[in-house]
Design a protein around this motif. Structure first.
Motif, PDB file in Angstrom:
ATOM      1  N   VAL A  11       0.925  -1.184   0.079  1.00 23.12           N
ATOM      2  CA  VAL A  11      -0.037  -0.043  -0.266  1.00 23.12           C
ATOM      3  C   VAL A  11       0.974   1.308  -0.228  1.00 23.12           C
ATOM      4  N   ILE A  12       1.918   1.323   1.061  1.00 26.59           N
ATOM      5  CA  ILE A  12       2.767   2.714   0.863  1.00 26.59           C
ATOM      6  C   ILE A  12       3.999   2.614   0.510  1.00 26.59           C
ATOM      7  N   PHE A  13       4.496   1.082   0.159  1.00 29.66           N
ATOM      8  CA  PHE A  13       5.836   0.628  -0.550  1.00 29.66           C
ATOM      9  C   PHE A  13       6.695   0.717   0.327  1.00 29.66           C
ATOM     10  N   SER A  14       6.452   1.017   1.791  1.00 27.95           N
ATOM     11  CA  SER A  14       7.559   1.211   2.685  1.00 27.95           C
ATOM     12  C   SER A  14       8.468  -0.051   2.857  1.00 27.95           C
ATOM     13  N   TYR A  15       7.590  -1.315   2.876  1.00 29.25           N
ATOM     14  CA  TYR A  15       8.501  -2.652   2.946  1.00 29.25           C
ATOM     15  C   TYR A  15       9.503  -2.898   1.944  1.00 29.25           C
ATOM     16  N   SER A  16       8.958  -2.630   0.625  1.00 31.07           N
ATOM     17  CA  SER A  16       9.834  -2.591  -0.553  1.00 31.07           C
ATOM     18  C   SER A  16      11.061  -1.368  -0.438  1.00 31.07           C
ATOM     19  N   ALA A  17      10.614  -0.240   0.080  1.00 29.46           N
ATOM     20  CA  ALA A  17      11.709   0.955  -0.116  1.00 29.46           C
ATOM     21  C   ALA A  17      12.989   0.024   0.977  1.00 29.46           C
ATOM     22  N   ARG A  18      12.239  -0.196   2.068  1.00 32.52           N
ATOM     23  CA  ARG A  18      13.364  -0.725   3.063  1.00 32.52           C
ATOM     24  C   ARG A  18      14.162  -1.832   2.767  1.00 32.52           C
ATOM     25  N   LEU A  19      13.705  -2.631   1.867  1.00 31.93           N
ATOM     26  CA  LEU A  19      14.757  -3.558   0.989  1.00 31.93           C
ATOM     27  C   LEU A  19      15.494  -3.152   0.280  1.00 31.93           C
ATOM     28  N   VAL A  20      15.172  -2.422  -0.593  1.00 30.04           N
ATOM     29  CA  VAL A  20      16.047  -1.577  -1.343  1.00 30.04           C
ATOM     30  C   VAL A  20      17.144  -0.625  -0.812  1.00 30.04           C
ATOM     31  N   SER A  21      16.763   0.073   0.230  1.00 34.07           N
ATOM     32  CA  SER A  21      17.635   0.777   1.148  1.00 34.07           C
ATOM     33  C   SER A  21      18.896  -0.085   1.953  1.00 34.07           C
ATOM     34  N   SER A  22      18.172  -1.313   1.984  1.00 37.58           N
ATOM     35  CA  SER A  22      19.459  -2.390   2.752  1.00 37.58           C
ATOM     36  C   SER A  22      20.495  -2.906   1.500  1.00 37.58           C
ATOM     37  N   GLN A  23      20.371  -2.464   0.338  1.00 37.53           N
ATOM     38  CA  GLN A  23      21.395  -2.872  -0.705  1.00 37.53           C
ATOM     39  C   GLN A  23      21.104  -4.096  -1.103  1.00 37.53           C
ATOM     40  N   CYS A  24      19.739  -4.273  -1.499  1.00 37.36           N
ATOM     41  CA  CYS A  24      19.352  -5.694  -1.725  1.00 37.36           C
ATOM     42  C   CYS A  24      19.706  -5.975  -3.306  1.00 37.36           C
ATOM     43  N   LYS A  25      20.038  -7.160  -3.490  1.00 38.27           N
ATOM     44  CA  LYS A  25      20.795  -7.661  -4.854  1.00 38.27           C
ATOM     45  C   LYS A  25      19.852  -8.278  -5.699  1.00 38.27           C
ATOM     46  N   TYR A  26      18.585  -8.151  -5.503  1.00 40.24           N
ATOM     47  CA  TYR A  26      17.509  -8.773  -6.376  1.00 40.24           C
ATOM     48  C   TYR A  26      16.763  -7.765  -7.240  1.00 40.24           C
ATOM     49  N   ARG A  27      16.104  -8.397  -8.218  1.00 38.77           N
ATOM     50  CA  ARG A  27      15.303  -7.518  -9.216  1.00 38.77           C
ATOM     51  C   ARG A  27      13.922  -7.454  -8.591  1.00 38.77           C
ATOM     52  N   LEU A  28      13.367  -6.344  -7.973  1.00 38.22           N
ATOM     53  CA  LEU A  28      12.133  -6.323  -7.555  1.00 38.22           C
ATOM     54  C   LEU A  28      11.056  -5.738  -8.276  1.00 38.22           C
ATOM     55  N   THR A  29       9.885  -6.137  -8.295  1.00 35.68           N
ATOM     56  CA  THR A  29       8.704  -5.713  -8.818  1.00 35.68           C
ATOM     57  C   THR A  29       7.519  -5.445  -7.447  1.00 35.68           C
ATOM     58  N   SER A  30       7.167  -4.246  -7.292  1.00 36.10           N
ATOM     59  CA  SER A  30       6.369  -4.012  -6.235  1.00 36.10           C
ATOM     60  C   SER A  30       5.115  -3.672  -6.666  1.00 36.10           C
ATOM     61  N   THR A  31       3.871  -4.158  -6.267  1.00 34.07           N
ATOM     62  CA  THR A  31       2.473  -3.761  -6.568  1.00 34.07           C
ATOM     63  C   THR A  31       1.601  -3.340  -5.588  1.00 34.07           C
ATOM     64  N   VAL A  32       0.554  -2.676  -6.130  1.00 33.80           N
ATOM     65  CA  VAL A  32      -0.430  -2.266  -5.194  1.00 33.80           C
ATOM     66  C   VAL A  32      -1.685  -2.391  -5.967  1.00 33.80           C
ATOM     67  N   PHE A  33      -2.944  -2.723  -5.073  1.00 31.05           N
ATOM     68  CA  PHE A  33      -4.209  -2.914  -5.674  1.00 31.05           C
ATOM     69  C   PHE A  33      -4.881  -1.719  -6.411  1.00 31.05           C
TER      70      PHE A  33
END
Length: 199
Positions: A11-33
């Protein structure tokens, strides 16, 4: 090759933002309804900062995504891991609708998960209907029956772990400013259910 992760209903993308800020090495796709316009009109600048931060870091942000009927744009990829945090149909006392949401979501996820991929679903205590719910375990008719919902689409529950709230810091928009009917503090005792495909 980077592993591909799909995050549903952020909903607010905070979880995804936290993952990216921790130098995640994955290709992320983040969605919302909701649509982008609905998100911005409801949550304002806080969520906009999270969206911009994700897009600057090459995270694919997709709006208007129904987990029970994934759009073609998401079905072009196969994901190593899919995370569905606190799925719900809205309102209270709609257990049958939430069970249906899980069943239909698992059916839809079959098309986008790699054969050896996994699905992680975060639920509040008592919702999953597994022994991991501990003292919050509800009778069979009063929970979401995650194991049965998953089995209908060839997934099997192989692990449940507690959500470690101290490992996760909200990024951007603060929880007490949002319009949630369940306080985010409840997430400190929620469970992640790990499900894999039956091969």
């Amino acid at each position: 090759m980077k592993m591909k992760y799909l995050y549903l209903v952020m909903v607010i993308f905070s979880y995804s933002a936290r993952l990216v800020s921790s130098q995640c090495k994955y290709r992320l796709t983040s969605t919302v309804f909701l649509s982008k316009q609905e998100i911005l009109s409801t949550y304002g600048d806080g969520v906009l900062k999270n969206i911009q931060s994700l897009e600057e870091k090459n995270v694919r942000v997709v709006f208007s995504v129904d987990a029970t009927n994934l759009p073609p744009a998401l079905c072009q990829r196969r994901y190593h891991s899919i995370h569905f945090n606190f799925p719900h149909t809205g309102g209270k006392g709609k257990i049958s609708e939430n069970r249906k949401l899980l069943v239909e979501s698992f059916k839809s996820l079959q098309a986008v998960i790699k054969a050896t991929g996994n699905v992680e679903i975060a639920l509040l205590p008592g919702q999953g209907g597994t022994p991991a719910d501990g003292e919050s375990l509800r009778c069979k008719g009063n929970n979401w029956n995650i194991q049965e919902a998953a089995a209908q689409s060839g997934f099997i529950l192989y692990d449940v772990e507690k959500f470690e709230a101290d490992q996760y810091n909200l990024t951007g928009y603060r929880a007490d400013q949002m319009h949630f009917s369940v306080p985010v503090d409840c997430a400190t005792s929620s469970n992640f259910s790990h499900l894999g495909r039956v091969l």
